[in-house]
Design an enzyme around this catalytic site. Structure first.
Site, PDB file in Angstrom:
ATOM      1  N   HIS A   1       7.032   6.975  10.755  1.00 57.06           N
ATOM      2  CA  HIS A   1       6.309   6.807   9.503  1.00 57.06           C
ATOM      3  C   HIS A   1       5.574   8.126   9.245  1.00 57.06           C
ATOM      4  O   HIS A   1       4.356   8.193   9.351  1.00 57.06           O
ATOM      5  CB  HIS A   1       5.337   5.634   9.646  1.00 57.06           C
TER       6      HIS A   1
ATOM      7  N   LYS B   1      23.140  -8.707  -0.404  1.00 58.82           N
ATOM      8  CA  LYS B   1      24.408  -9.454  -0.358  1.00 58.82           C
ATOM      9  C   LYS B   1      25.409  -8.776   0.560  1.00 58.82           C
ATOM     10  O   LYS B   1      26.568  -8.592   0.220  1.00 58.82           O
ATOM     11  CB  LYS B   1      24.978  -9.597  -1.774  1.00 58.82           C
TER      12      LYS B   1
ATOM     13  N   ARG C   1       0.813  -1.214   0.000  1.00 58.11           N
ATOM     14  CA  ARG C   1       0.000   0.000   0.000  1.00 58.11           C
ATOM     15  C   ARG C   1       0.838   1.252   0.000  1.00 58.11           C
ATOM     16  O   ARG C   1       0.597   2.174  -0.772  1.00 58.11           O
ATOM     17  CB  ARG C   1      -0.853   0.059   1.260  1.00 58.11           C
ATOM     18  N   THR C   2       1.791   1.306   0.932  1.00 54.59           N
ATOM     19  CA  THR C   2       2.615   2.513   1.025  1.00 54.59           C
ATOM     20  C   THR C   2       3.361   2.728  -0.285  1.00 54.59           C
ATOM     21  O   THR C   2       3.458   3.844  -0.788  1.00 54.59           O
ATOM     22  CB  THR C   2       3.608   2.391   2.202  1.00 54.59           C
TER      23      THR C   2
ATOM     24  N   ARG D   1      11.838   2.458   2.810  1.00 56.97           N
ATOM     25  CA  ARG D   1      11.138   1.643   3.808  1.00 56.97           C
ATOM     26  C   ARG D   1      12.135   0.601   4.288  1.00 56.97           C
ATOM     27  O   ARG D   1      12.767  -0.069   3.459  1.00 56.97           O
ATOM     28  CB  ARG D   1       9.945   0.958   3.132  1.00 56.97           C
TER      29      ARG D   1
END
Ligand SMILES: [Zn+2]
Lengths: 298, 156
Positions: A128, A79, A50-51, A100
């Site tokens: 957030h 990695k 959604r974000t 994120r």
């Protein structure tokens, strides 16, 4: 260079200015392609469809283009490359980074190494800010942010949206009501910080004792895994089930918000009532994120 | 003639030629002070430690003397966290050439390990931890975590 990392970095004037900008954008729609030719990296180290969609949509409406990493696993990022190196490299490809990340503080770190603006789209249990701004935007769409009673319901111990919103609201003249089971009460540290900022906070356990005195009820999801067994979970989950019956004597102007997804806190029959603003709230993510993108890139 | 100091203390700690004397350490913290200075049982430094010494300032205190070692600013900052009243005397040729009072700095970089396992400062990133000192509590500037007790155990 302007980054958007934490709502704590914003004073009242800055919040108001951003909300006004978002309101203007919403009124006019995607009237001008202010970010035409700009590239934004959407670096999502943990999935949040959604974000990510919301930021992608906001960017597209401003004429900008996203560069996304579909899967962080399998890319060089997983990695063993540090986040610091990743943002240093990605900075040279794009005009801004939306990040994120599962670790708290990741966005602040990214902003220290990036040579382009960083927008925090959620870091771990931390910040957030776009969620908080769209929460505020939705309240402001319905009533002034001063002189109101706001109830925060659900998991106030771990729920970052409630922490962040309460912090942002401390810039305004609000009375906060926390409504949570004993085990999920707001952490003492956060509570004392709110009180230090002059906010009146009233603690409750039952929703019925306070719901008729609220202008805003902000419900959050109670996660099953926070409870030792399913019996104690369902006892709490059912206490906070909002139905049309729960709302029969509430203030006429009450608005009901939820960061979504919901897990039974609000029954579907409530959706049709005028109090229900949670889908509108999700929709408001677009103008708010458009305003944030413009803020850091223009 | 008054009794000389060393007699009262029974020569508890002998003078040193060169090095550092850390005095007025809160009693019981001497070993923590050594730990945060990275001094362990296998050290080749010549050490004297006195604990629970009668003190005129506080009830009891600890004293640490380390030969041939002068403390850095970083070391002094760390000591301030667990021994806020300590005084540090730098000794050269049996003389105190500098007396430093410790003071807890407003910002601690790379001195404290954040107790939040999810904090980015605990991962393999090229950064120092960053803590702000507010009312004697340590506030992690990366994750907002607050450390208010057991500070000695969080010192790197
Ligand atoms: Zn931390």
């Amino acid at each position: 260079m302007r980054h958007i990392i934490s709502i704590k970095d914003f004073g009242r004037d800055e919040i108001d200015a951003l909300l006004e900008k978002a309101a203007k954008i919403q009124k006019l729609g995607s009237y001008k392609r202010t970010l035409e030719g700009k590239l934004v990296a959407l670096l999502f180290f943990e999935p949040s469809t959604r974000t990510r969609m919301s930021f992608t949509s906001a960017l597209a409406r401003l004429g900008g283009d996203p560069i996304t990493v579909d899967s962080v696993e399998g890319s060089s990022i997983s990695k063993g490359e540090t986040l610091a190196d990743t943002v240093r490299v990605v900075s040279s490809y794009v005009d801004a980074i939306v990040l994120r990340h599962p670790k708290e503080g990741a966005a602040l770190l990214a902003s220290e190494f990036a040579s382009v603006p960083v927008i925090n789209a959620g870091d771990g249990a931390g910040q957030h800010p776009s969620q908080t701004l769209l929460d505020l935007f939705t309240i402001k769409e319905n009533m002034p942010l001063d002189g109101i009673d706001v109830g925060l319901l659900g998991d106030l111990r771990y729920g970052r949206t409630a922490h962040s919103l309460s912090y942002a609201l401390s810039n305004y003249d609000v009375r906060l009501h926390t409504i949570a089971p004993k085990s999920l009460e707001m952490p003492a540290g956060h509570m004392s910080e709110l009180k230090k900022r002059g906010v009146e906070v009233i603690e409750h356990q039952g929703l019925e004792e306070v719901i008729n005195d609220l202008d805003v009820l902000y419900a959050t999801r109670i996660q099953r895994e926070r409870f030792p067994d399913s019996a104690s979970y369902s006892r709490v989950a059912n206490t906070y089930r909002i139905t049309p019956d729960t709302l029969k004597d509430v203030r006429e102007n009450l608005i009901l918000l939820h960061p979504l997804p919901r897990a039974g806190e609000i029954s579907p029959e409530v959706d049709a009532l005028p109090y229900a603003k949670y889908f509108r709230q999700a929709q408001n993510g677009i103008p708010v994120r458009m305003a944030m993108l413009e803020e850091v890139m223009l | 003639m008054s009794t000389p100091d060393f007699a009262k203390h029974g020569l508890l700690i002998s003078p040193i030629e060169n090095g550092t004397v850390i005095d007025h350490i809160k009693s019981g913290e001497a070993l923590n002070v050594l730990r945060i200075l990275g001094i362990t049982g296998t050290t080749d430094k010549s050490l004297s430690i006195a604990t629970n010494v009668q003190s005129s300032i506080s009830e009891k205190k600890d004293i640490v003397k380390i030969s041939n070692m002068e403390l850095s600013k970083d070391d002094v900052n760390k000591i301030a966290l667990i021994a806020p009243n300590a005084t540090i005397n730098i000794i050269r040729n049996y003389c105190v050439i500098e007396k430093i009072g410790v003071k807890i700095p407003d910002l601690l970089m790379g001195v404290i390990i954040c107790s939040n396992p999810g904090c980015i400062s605990n991962s393999n990133e090229p950064i120092d931890s960053k803590f702000e000192v507010v009312d004697g509590n340590l506030h992690c500037l990366y994750c907002d975590n607050i450390i208010s007790s057991d500070i000695a155990n969080h010192i790197i």
